[in-house]
Design an enzyme around this catalytic site. Structure first.
Site, PDB file in Angstrom:
ATOM      1  N   GLY A  71      38.869  36.585  28.910  1.00  0.00           N
ATOM      2  CA  GLY A  71      38.749  37.853  29.621  1.00  0.00           C
ATOM      3  C   GLY A  71      39.405  39.008  28.897  1.00  0.00           C
ATOM      4  N   THR A  73      39.545  42.080  26.502  1.00  0.00           N
ATOM      5  CA  THR A  73      38.570  43.045  25.986  1.00  0.00           C
ATOM      6  C   THR A  73      39.160  43.749  24.762  1.00  0.00           C
ATOM      7  OG1 THR A  73      39.394  44.766  27.497  1.00  0.00           O
ATOM      8  CG2 THR A  73      37.579  43.398  28.271  1.00  0.00           C
ATOM      9  N   GLY A  96      33.837  37.121  29.447  1.00  0.00           N
ATOM     10  CA  GLY A  96      33.504  37.985  30.563  1.00  0.00           C
ATOM     11  C   GLY A  96      34.295  39.275  30.466  1.00  0.00           C
ATOM     12  N   SER A  97      33.604  40.407  30.422  1.00  0.00           N
ATOM     13  CA  SER A  97      34.322  41.678  30.465  1.00  0.00           C
ATOM     14  C   SER A  97      34.961  41.859  31.834  1.00  0.00           C
ATOM     15  CB  SER A  97      33.379  42.842  30.169  1.00  0.00           C
ATOM     16  OG  SER A  97      32.324  42.890  31.112  1.00  0.00           O
ATOM     17  N   ASN A  98      34.426  41.149  32.827  1.00  0.00           N
ATOM     18  CA  ASN A  98      34.977  41.193  34.178  1.00  0.00           C
ATOM     19  C   ASN A  98      34.475  39.946  34.913  1.00  0.00           C
ATOM     20  OD1 ASN A  98      35.446  41.864  36.997  1.00  0.00           O
ATOM     21  ND2 ASN A  98      35.781  43.960  36.302  1.00  0.00           N
ATOM     22  N   PHE A  99      35.385  39.176  35.493  1.00  0.00           N
ATOM     23  CA  PHE A  99      35.005  37.919  36.138  1.00  0.00           C
ATOM     24  C   PHE A  99      34.773  38.046  37.633  1.00  0.00           C
ATOM     25  CE2 PHE A  99      36.720  36.369  32.173  1.00  0.00           C
ATOM     26  CZ  PHE A  99      35.867  35.315  31.874  1.00  0.00           C
ATOM     27  N   HIS A 131      41.434  53.012  35.285  1.00  0.00           N
ATOM     28  CA  HIS A 131      42.308  51.834  35.249  1.00  0.00           C
ATOM     29  C   HIS A 131      43.771  52.249  35.230  1.00  0.00           C
ATOM     30  CE1 HIS A 131      38.718  49.484  34.094  1.00  0.00           C
ATOM     31  NE2 HIS A 131      39.404  48.450  34.544  1.00  0.00           N
ATOM     32  N   HIS A 132      44.626  51.272  35.442  1.00  0.00           N
ATOM     33  CA  HIS A 132      46.073  51.467  35.400  1.00  0.00           C
ATOM     34  C   HIS A 132      46.525  51.912  34.003  1.00  0.00           C
ATOM     35  CE1 HIS A 132      46.212  47.590  33.279  1.00  0.00           C
ATOM     36  NE2 HIS A 132      45.314  47.194  34.174  1.00  0.00           N
ATOM     37  N   LYS A 135      46.636  49.607  30.666  1.00  0.00           N
ATOM     38  CA  LYS A 135      45.452  49.094  29.951  1.00  0.00           C
ATOM     39  C   LYS A 135      45.395  49.715  28.566  1.00  0.00           C
ATOM     40  CE  LYS A 135      40.534  48.121  30.456  1.00  0.00           C
ATOM     41  NZ  LYS A 135      40.771  46.726  30.061  1.00  0.00           N
ATOM     42  N   GLY A 141      36.086  46.980  28.929  1.00  0.00           N
ATOM     43  CA  GLY A 141      34.998  46.056  28.629  1.00  0.00           C
ATOM     44  C   GLY A 141      33.915  46.092  29.694  1.00  0.00           C
TER      45      GLY A 141
END
Length: 233
Positions: A71, A73, A96-99, A131-132, A135, A141
Protein backbone atom coordinates in the site's frame (compact mmCIF):
# COMPACT_ATOMS: atom_id res chain seq x y z
CA UNK A 1 -2.39 -16.95 8.43
CA UNK A 2 1.08 -15.84 9.44
CA UNK A 3 1.50 -12.20 8.44
CA UNK A 4 4.69 -10.10 8.42
CA UNK A 5 4.26 -6.33 8.58
CA UNK A 6 6.97 -4.44 6.70
CA UNK A 7 6.67 -0.83 7.77
CA UNK A 8 5.28 -0.49 11.27
CA UNK A 9 3.94 3.04 11.42
CA UNK A 10 0.39 4.22 12.00
CA UNK A 11 -1.07 2.05 9.25
CA UNK A 12 0.95 -0.98 10.32
CA UNK A 13 -0.40 -0.76 13.84
CA UNK A 14 -4.02 -0.55 12.66
CA UNK A 15 -3.44 -3.49 10.28
CA UNK A 16 -1.99 -5.49 13.18
CA UNK A 17 -5.06 -4.82 15.32
CA UNK A 18 -7.50 -5.85 12.58
CA UNK A 19 -5.47 -8.92 11.56
CA UNK A 20 -5.39 -10.19 15.15
CA UNK A 21 -9.15 -9.68 15.48
CA UNK A 22 -9.62 -11.78 12.33
CA UNK A 23 -7.60 -14.64 13.86
CA UNK A 24 -4.24 -14.15 12.16
CA UNK A 25 -0.77 -14.23 13.69
CA UNK A 26 1.71 -11.38 13.27
CA UNK A 27 5.15 -13.01 12.98
CA UNK A 28 7.20 -9.87 12.22
CA UNK A 29 6.84 -6.11 12.69
CA UNK A 30 9.69 -4.49 10.78
CA UNK A 31 10.79 -0.90 10.59
CA UNK A 32 14.11 -2.05 9.12
CA UNK A 33 14.85 -3.72 5.77
CA UNK A 34 13.35 -7.24 5.59
CA UNK A 35 15.64 -10.27 5.33
CA UNK A 36 15.04 -14.00 5.08
CA UNK A 37 15.71 -14.25 8.83
CA UNK A 38 13.74 -11.33 10.26
CA UNK A 39 10.63 -11.99 8.15
CA UNK A 40 10.17 -15.17 10.22
CA UNK A 41 8.56 -17.35 7.50
CA UNK A 42 5.19 -15.63 6.93
CA UNK A 43 2.43 -16.72 4.56
CA UNK A 44 2.16 -13.15 3.29
CA UNK A 45 3.78 -9.73 3.75
CA UNK A 46 1.77 -6.51 4.08
CA UNK A 47 4.03 -3.59 3.12
CA UNK A 48 3.18 -0.02 4.17
CA UNK A 49 6.49 1.81 4.41
CA UNK A 50 8.05 4.85 2.66
CA UNK A 51 8.46 5.55 -1.07
CA UNK A 52 12.26 5.49 -0.94
CA UNK A 53 12.48 1.99 0.60
CA UNK A 54 9.36 0.29 -0.78
CA UNK A 55 10.97 -1.15 -3.93
CA UNK A 56 13.79 -2.87 -2.04
CA UNK A 57 11.43 -4.10 0.69
CA UNK A 58 9.11 -5.72 -1.84
CA UNK A 59 11.97 -7.12 -3.92
CA UNK A 60 13.48 -8.94 -0.93
CA UNK A 61 10.12 -10.49 0.01
CA UNK A 62 9.32 -11.64 -3.52
CA UNK A 63 12.80 -13.10 -3.98
CA UNK A 64 12.09 -15.14 -0.84
CA UNK A 65 8.92 -16.34 -2.64
CA UNK A 66 6.59 -14.58 -0.18
CA UNK A 67 3.48 -12.90 -1.64
CA UNK A 68 3.28 -9.15 -0.98
CA UNK A 69 0.36 -6.79 -0.42
CA UNK A 70 1.71 -3.25 -0.93
CA UNK A 71 0.00 0.00 0.00
CA UNK A 72 3.02 2.31 -0.23
CA UNK A 73 2.61 5.02 -2.86
CA UNK A 74 5.17 7.25 -4.56
CA UNK A 75 7.46 4.57 -6.09
CA UNK A 76 5.39 3.33 -9.04
CA UNK A 77 7.94 4.01 -11.78
CA UNK A 78 9.55 0.73 -10.63
CA UNK A 79 6.30 -1.26 -10.41
CA UNK A 80 6.81 -3.10 -13.76
CA UNK A 81 10.14 -4.44 -12.46
CA UNK A 82 8.48 -5.67 -9.26
CA UNK A 83 5.76 -7.41 -11.28
CA UNK A 84 8.45 -9.15 -13.33
CA UNK A 85 10.24 -10.28 -10.13
CA UNK A 86 6.97 -11.70 -8.76
CA UNK A 87 6.45 -13.78 -11.90
CA UNK A 88 10.07 -14.94 -12.03
CA UNK A 89 9.85 -16.19 -8.44
CA UNK A 90 6.49 -17.91 -8.83
CA UNK A 91 4.76 -15.81 -6.18
CA UNK A 92 2.16 -13.04 -6.04
CA UNK A 93 2.12 -9.24 -5.81
CA UNK A 94 -0.82 -6.94 -5.25
CA UNK A 95 -0.47 -3.16 -5.25
CA UNK A 96 -3.30 -0.97 -4.07
CA UNK A 97 -3.18 2.81 -4.11
CA UNK A 98 -6.09 2.50 -1.68
CA UNK A 99 -7.48 -0.69 -0.10
CA UNK A 100 -10.79 0.76 1.10
CA UNK A 101 -13.87 -1.01 -0.26
CA UNK A 102 -15.58 2.37 -0.69
CA UNK A 103 -12.68 3.81 -2.64
CA UNK A 104 -12.54 0.83 -4.98
CA UNK A 105 -16.25 1.27 -5.68
CA UNK A 106 -15.46 4.96 -6.22
CA UNK A 107 -12.80 3.96 -8.77
CA UNK A 108 -15.44 2.01 -10.71
CA UNK A 109 -17.92 4.92 -10.48
CA UNK A 110 -15.21 7.33 -11.68
CA UNK A 111 -14.50 5.22 -14.77
CA UNK A 112 -18.21 4.94 -15.54
CA UNK A 113 -18.69 8.70 -15.28
CA UNK A 114 -15.61 9.36 -17.43
CA UNK A 115 -17.10 7.13 -20.11
CA UNK A 116 -20.39 9.03 -19.95
CA UNK A 117 -18.56 12.37 -20.30
CA UNK A 118 -16.35 11.13 -23.14
CA UNK A 119 -18.18 12.95 -25.94
CA UNK A 120 -19.54 15.90 -23.94
CA UNK A 121 -16.82 18.40 -24.73
CA UNK A 122 -18.43 21.35 -22.91
CA UNK A 123 -16.93 20.07 -19.63
CA UNK A 124 -13.40 20.17 -18.32
CA UNK A 125 -12.27 17.82 -15.57
CA UNK A 126 -10.06 18.34 -12.52
CA UNK A 127 -9.25 16.32 -9.40
CA UNK A 128 -8.57 17.31 -5.82
CA UNK A 129 -7.12 15.24 -3.00
CA UNK A 130 -6.83 16.31 0.64
CA UNK A 131 -4.61 14.45 3.13
CA UNK A 132 -2.94 14.88 6.50
CA UNK A 133 0.25 16.93 6.72
CA UNK A 134 2.38 13.79 7.32
CA UNK A 135 1.78 12.40 3.80
CA UNK A 136 5.05 12.58 1.91
CA UNK A 137 4.01 12.09 -1.72
CA UNK A 138 1.78 14.30 -3.86
CA UNK A 139 -0.49 13.68 -5.59
CA UNK A 140 -1.75 10.67 -3.67
CA UNK A 141 -1.67 7.23 -5.23
CA UNK A 142 -5.47 7.22 -5.06
CA UNK A 143 -5.65 10.46 -7.04
CA UNK A 144 -3.27 9.02 -9.65
CA UNK A 145 -5.50 5.92 -9.94
CA UNK A 146 -8.53 8.19 -10.43
CA UNK A 147 -6.66 10.20 -13.07
CA UNK A 148 -5.62 7.03 -14.91
CA UNK A 149 -9.24 5.83 -14.87
CA UNK A 150 -10.36 9.11 -16.47
CA UNK A 151 -7.55 9.14 -19.06
CA UNK A 152 -8.35 5.56 -20.08
CA UNK A 153 -11.96 6.55 -20.81
CA UNK A 154 -11.38 10.05 -22.23
CA UNK A 155 -11.07 11.62 -25.67
CA UNK A 156 -9.60 14.78 -24.10
CA UNK A 157 -6.85 13.81 -21.65
CA UNK A 158 -3.73 11.76 -22.24
CA UNK A 159 -1.69 12.71 -19.14
CA UNK A 160 -2.09 14.12 -15.63
CA UNK A 161 -0.16 16.92 -13.95
CA UNK A 162 0.03 18.36 -10.45
CA UNK A 163 -1.87 21.68 -10.16
CA UNK A 164 -4.05 23.38 -12.76
CA UNK A 165 -3.44 22.61 -16.42
CA UNK A 166 -4.89 23.30 -19.84
CA UNK A 167 -5.52 21.20 -22.91
CA UNK A 168 -4.85 17.47 -22.76
CA UNK A 169 -3.34 17.40 -19.26
CA UNK A 170 -5.65 16.50 -16.36
CA UNK A 171 -4.99 18.70 -13.34
CA UNK A 172 -4.70 17.23 -9.82
CA UNK A 173 -4.72 19.56 -6.81
CA UNK A 174 -3.00 18.19 -3.70
CA UNK A 175 -3.90 19.78 -0.34
CA UNK A 176 -2.19 18.92 2.98
CA UNK A 177 -4.01 19.91 6.16
CA UNK A 178 -4.41 18.76 9.76
CA UNK A 179 -5.08 15.01 10.24
CA UNK A 180 -7.37 14.38 7.25
CA UNK A 181 -7.30 10.61 6.46
CA UNK A 182 -8.13 11.18 2.78
CA UNK A 183 -10.72 13.01 0.68
CA UNK A 184 -10.85 12.69 -3.12
CA UNK A 185 -13.06 14.69 -5.48
CA UNK A 186 -13.56 14.61 -9.24
CA UNK A 187 -15.09 17.72 -10.88
CA UNK A 188 -16.57 18.18 -14.34
CA UNK A 189 -17.19 21.89 -14.92
CA UNK A 190 -18.88 23.78 -17.76
CA UNK A 191 -19.96 27.40 -18.12
CA UNK A 192 -23.40 26.55 -16.72
CA UNK A 193 -22.91 23.82 -14.10
CA UNK A 194 -20.63 21.39 -12.32
CA UNK A 195 -20.79 17.66 -11.63
CA UNK A 196 -18.85 16.37 -8.61
CA UNK A 197 -18.25 12.90 -7.20
CA UNK A 198 -16.46 12.61 -3.89
CA UNK A 199 -15.15 10.03 -1.43
CA UNK A 200 -14.38 10.99 2.17
CA UNK A 201 -12.58 8.62 4.55
CA UNK A 202 -13.45 9.12 8.23
CA UNK A 203 -10.47 7.11 9.53
CA UNK A 204 -7.80 4.63 8.39
CA UNK A 205 -9.64 1.48 9.47
CA UNK A 206 -11.15 0.93 6.03
CA UNK A 207 -7.70 0.98 4.40
CA UNK A 208 -6.34 -1.49 6.95
CA UNK A 209 -9.28 -3.89 6.70
CA UNK A 210 -8.98 -3.95 2.91
CA UNK A 211 -5.28 -4.78 3.13
CA UNK A 212 -5.97 -7.72 5.45
CA UNK A 213 -8.80 -8.97 3.20
CA UNK A 214 -6.39 -8.77 0.23
CA UNK A 215 -3.80 -10.76 2.19
CA UNK A 216 -6.39 -13.45 2.94
CA UNK A 217 -7.37 -13.57 -0.74
CA UNK A 218 -3.85 -13.75 -2.23
CA UNK A 219 -2.63 -16.78 -0.28
CA UNK A 220 -1.56 -19.63 -2.62
CA UNK A 221 -2.05 -17.46 -5.74
CA UNK A 222 0.59 -16.60 -8.33
CA UNK A 223 0.74 -13.49 -10.48
CA UNK A 224 0.09 -9.75 -10.26
CA UNK A 225 -3.24 -8.51 -8.99
CA UNK A 226 -5.28 -5.47 -7.93
CA UNK A 227 -8.20 -4.87 -5.60
CA UNK A 228 -10.48 -5.32 -8.61
CA UNK A 229 -9.50 -8.99 -8.54
CA UNK A 230 -10.11 -9.24 -4.80
CA UNK A 231 -13.55 -7.61 -4.99
CA UNK A 232 -14.61 -9.01 -8.37
CA UNK A 233 -15.15 -5.53 -9.85
Amino acid sequence: MKIALVGYGRMGKIIEEIALKRGHEIVAKLKETPTHENLNHPDVVIEFSLPEVAFNNIKVCLENKIPVICGTTGWLEKKPEIERIALENGTAFLYGSNFSLGVNLFFALNEKLAGLMKNVNQYTCQLEEVHHIHKLDAPSGTAISLAEGIIKNSNTYDAWKLEETLGNQLGIFAVREDEVPGTHSVFYKSEVDEIEIKHTAFNRNGFALGAVVAAEWIKDKKGNFTMKDVLGL
